[in-house]
Design an enzyme around this catalytic site. Structure first.
Site, mmCIF file in Angstrom:
data_model
loop_
_atom_site.group_PDB
_atom_site.id
_atom_site.type_symbol
_atom_site.label_atom_id
_atom_site.label_comp_id
_atom_site.label_asym_id
_atom_site.label_seq_id
_atom_site.Cartn_x
_atom_site.Cartn_y
_atom_site.Cartn_z
ATOM 1 N N TYR A 20 0.835 -1.208 0.000
ATOM 2 C CA TYR A 20 0.000 0.000 0.000
ATOM 3 C C TYR A 20 0.865 1.252 0.000
ATOM 4 C CZ TYR A 20 -3.731 3.218 1.478
ATOM 5 O OH TYR A 20 -4.633 4.245 1.556
ATOM 6 N N SER B 152 -13.463 1.814 13.553
ATOM 7 C CA SER B 152 -14.509 0.801 13.370
ATOM 8 C C SER B 152 -14.300 -0.376 14.314
ATOM 9 C CB SER B 152 -14.560 0.335 11.908
ATOM 10 O OG SER B 152 -13.283 -0.018 11.433
ATOM 11 N N PRO C 104 3.050 2.731 12.639
ATOM 12 C CA PRO C 104 3.686 3.985 13.065
ATOM 13 C C PRO C 104 3.275 4.401 14.465
ATOM 14 C CG PRO C 104 1.978 4.405 11.437
ATOM 15 C CD PRO C 104 2.137 2.926 11.496
ATOM 16 N N ARG D 198 1.269 9.894 14.053
ATOM 17 C CA ARG D 198 0.763 10.303 12.750
ATOM 18 C C ARG D 198 -0.078 11.551 12.965
ATOM 19 N NH1 ARG D 198 -0.015 7.000 8.646
ATOM 20 N NH2 ARG D 198 2.075 6.262 8.997
#
Length: 311
Positions: free
Chosen positions: A144, A188, A273, A276
């Site tokens: 990705y 979610s 990470p 962010r």
């Protein structure tokens, strides 16, 4: 009235974008292969004569006369993009090539939905657009991360070599209605676990941070970016600069759902990470003072109400 193509248009973000573009009186072609998108996200738009829904995979060429293209097609949650990493790379790279080719042929303006994942596990905080990132090119998330980085390069080179009118946005964590409840993203995950009374799973110690923007704020930023002067191509960060730890997010969701769930901790996944957070000063400067307006509590309340109906 413009004729606008939205790839990935039946997905979480794409469906909200299609809805907004139709409200503004545009004709919208929605492309989706339904890998992570869902026809139910746009079924309410099918009665609109200006809306067209087409099942199509962007790794195959597509031909249409359009004025603008929003290229959103690509699975965005780790479980989905890691399910078939080769397909993920193909979607980002070949999909970008096909859409850029279309833009070149019909002289359309094209926007690439890139991602904050291009920054990897950042060593600079908060992240500005000038930061080149700290990405593991062979890690679990690389299909990705590197796919999106390559797509950005393709966009810039199509502009430089073929004079295609491009826009690049880097999307930070976004949540809201029409999210797939089982997509593996943190918002979610936490909401579903809380509504079911299951343990809320935090990976690591919960001190890692994210910034969360509500989907309506992102759509506003995307439309402003597309409408900006052609000389401004980006990339530009679109995200919420307010930073929250995973533990704070879990506690907020527990409070709003009044759930009896308990918080449990699990090992941190590879290349996840620790921080962010976007610097959005460029977006504020170039996109008519754009900044997120929806507070986390308000956005979570709307998202929880949506999930209560489907979980």
């Amino acid at each position: 009235m413009k004729k606008i193509l939205v790839t990935g248009g039946a997905g979480f973000l794409g469906s909200h974008l299609c809805e907004r573009l139709l409200k503004e009186g545009n004709e919208v072609i929605c492309l989706d292969n339904y890998f992570t998108g869902n026809k139910m996200n746009v079924i309410h738009l099918l009665e609109n004569p200006l809306f067209e829904l087409i099942r199509h995979d962007v790794t195959e060429p597509f031909y249409a006369e359009v004025d603008e293209i929003y290229n959103l097609a690509c699975p965005a949650s780790p479980p989905h993009y890691q399910h078939n990493p080769i397909k993920t790379i193909k979607t980002s790279v070949i999909g970008a090539i096909n859409m850029l080719g279309l833009a070149k042929r019909v002289n359309a303006k094209i926007l690439q939905a890139s991602t904050s994942e291009v920054y990897g596990d950042p060593e600079v905080h908060p992240q500005t657009e000038e930061y080149w990132g700290n990405v593991n090119p062979i890690g679990l998330r690389s299909c990705y991360d590197e796919g999106k980085r390559c797509a950005e390069s393709l966009f810039v080179n199509y502009k430089n070599q073929n004079d295609v009118k491009i826009k690049i946005i880097r999307i930070f964590n976004t949540y809201g209605t029409r999210m797939n409840p089982y997509d593996g993203r943190v918002v979610s995950n936490f909401i579903v676990q809380a509504l079911k009374g299951e343990d809320i799973t935090i990976y690591g110690d919960g001190k890692q941070t994210r910034s969360f923007q509500y989907v309506d704020d992102l759509v506003e930023g995307m439309i402003r970016m597309m409408a900006s002067d052609d000389s401004f191509t980006g990339p530009v960060n679109l995200g919420n600069p307010n930073e929250f730890t995973m533990l704070e997010l879990a506690q907020n969701i527990l409070k709003l759902t009044k759930s009896p769930s308990k918080i449990v901790f699990r090992p941190l996944p590879q290349d996840d990470p620790m921080q962010r957070q976007p610097n959005i000063s460029l977006a504020f400067e170039k996109l008519d003072g754009w900044k997120p307006k929806v507070e986390l509590k308000d956005g979570l309340e709307k998202t929880i109400k949506y999930f209560e109906k489907i979980v």
